[in-house]
Design an enzyme around this catalytic site. Sequence first.
Site, PDB file in Angstrom:
ATOM      1  N   GLU A 108      38.814  30.379  40.157  1.00 52.91           N
ATOM      2  CA  GLU A 108      39.274  31.662  39.644  1.00 52.91           C
ATOM      3  C   GLU A 108      38.273  32.779  39.936  1.00 52.91           C
ATOM      4  O   GLU A 108      38.656  33.874  40.347  1.00 52.91           O
ATOM      5  CB  GLU A 108      39.519  31.551  38.131  1.00 52.91           C
ATOM      6  CG  GLU A 108      39.942  32.834  37.445  1.00 52.91           C
ATOM      7  CD  GLU A 108      41.382  33.229  37.717  1.00 52.91           C
ATOM      8  OE1 GLU A 108      41.815  34.270  37.192  1.00 52.91           O
ATOM      9  OE2 GLU A 108      42.085  32.532  38.479  1.00 52.91           O
ATOM     10  N   THR A 147      54.020  42.887  44.950  1.00 48.57           N
ATOM     11  CA  THR A 147      52.821  42.075  44.685  1.00 48.57           C
ATOM     12  C   THR A 147      53.169  40.708  44.120  1.00 48.57           C
ATOM     13  O   THR A 147      52.328  39.817  44.098  1.00 48.57           O
ATOM     14  CB  THR A 147      51.864  42.827  43.746  1.00 48.57           C
ATOM     15  OG1 THR A 147      50.574  42.230  43.782  1.00 48.57           O
ATOM     16  CG2 THR A 147      52.390  42.846  42.311  1.00 48.57           C
TER      17      THR A 147
END
Length: 535
Positions: free
Chosen positions: A381, A519
């Site tokens: 992440e 997106t």
Amino acid sequence: MRVFSNLIGACTLGALALPTTASPTRRASKPAYVTHPDRVDAVKAAFQRSWDGYYKHAFPHDSLKPISNTFSDDRNGWGASAVDALSTAIVMGNAGAVAQILDHVQHIDFNVAVGDISLFETTIRYLGGLVSGYDLLMTPEALSPDLKPLYSNRTLLDALGHQAENLAKNLMVAFDTPSGIPDNTLRFSPPRRNGSTTNSIATIGTLVLEWTRLSDITGNPQYGAKAQKGESYLLDPQPRALAEPFPGLVGTNLNITNGQFLDGTGGWVGGDDSFYEYLIKMYIYDPVKFAGYKDRWVLAVESSMAHLASHPASRPDLTFLAMFSGTTPLFISQHLACFDAGNIILGGLVLNKQQYVDFGLELAASCHDTYTSTVTGIGPETFSWQDNGTLLAINSSRNGAAPANQSAFFQKAGFWIVDGQYILRPEVIESFYYAYRATGDTKYQDWAWDAFLAINKTCAAGSGYSAINNVMATGGGSFQDFQESFWFAEVLKYSFLIQADDAVYQVQADNSGDFVYNTECHPVRAKAKVGKYMY
């Protein structure tokens, strides 16, 4: 209530009556592309497993918890996974899932919501998903034989359009602020603002594509106008000395009341990322009306190449984009930020700037290393690194060495892990997709396939796929028991598109493509291309 089928004709005639819209620069040719039917089938199988688990245990709620076989209404209880899955099911030709989703969409009550509503998340997932489904189903060339009859079912297609408008009408209250910058947090029953005093550039600047497309479909200009008003503060950032440390690169947070920037810290990371993404995509959508957006994107990319491109001390062959605080670089990035490679490649294709394409390919190769360096073969992440001294002196206060327990890993990998979870994010595979469509180099298909295999092996859990806690532990450490809706919209779609046949909705290296992706990886029709089809 307006009849969408009447608006279809009106919008088409209006679009055809306008002066011809200049297209982005056409490149001389495009690569030959290779299809991998076995890989396509494997991705379709992963979609079906995910969908079956969701439909059995979580539908019509938002998200599946695949291990406990329960659900979460984390996106207001309108069936986020169903709406997010619609465009993917269409491009995969999954008629069963499409039928189930379209039936569900007709019955969503957008007047009632579970919990607070994020304008940003609701726009990219729900509004984007509905508009994309409408655009795809209105394009017979985009449909498999089993789906082509839907093109003639105007009652069903009207329902998609009506529901998109019903949702937008309730969300419009977000823009009722002194500046026109929206409040990102809303409540319904009745629709009202949360009273936020600030908002970020991503949550302001990632509305304009979906809301403008809704205006162009419906003929009602107010939707696009509202989003474009909020965007205007990002295109002319004030006070400039604080807001814009480098040309085109701006801070993160704004005052909703007066539109002034509150900081000069940012980057291509969460909170900022999709603002930059949409600048070039709006130019693709309508290169006449949004030429100024393109100019701001060029400034941002040029500044990023000059001031943020960083090479790790242990692996100077890698290139990552640093964050910034004022003019000081910060050597930290995220899985989220790995979309930057694909966006810069896309802009290079559109503007016929090979230096942008090449730079984007550098970034994509470096994000590939964040996958291949871990135990699971999946990127973390958040990660950090020590710059090789190009941007800041080694071991200065903002350019320190790796933590002792990750020093050896940094020497080999060129980064160290700050947050090791993986929550089914798409951005690395997304950039492989753009790299492949730009070059035709099949290594990017192989990279995407390896990533898919690693995710499929590590994240398959119970009735679907789950986020994991540690990419550096065998098996991902432990499961979070959560299947994000964007797993359907993005990871599975990009994994499919990069291996699949060429199609009208695919990105084209010669800029002949007819769609632009939001997106959330929902393809919407570019305005300049609508006249090619009988909307």
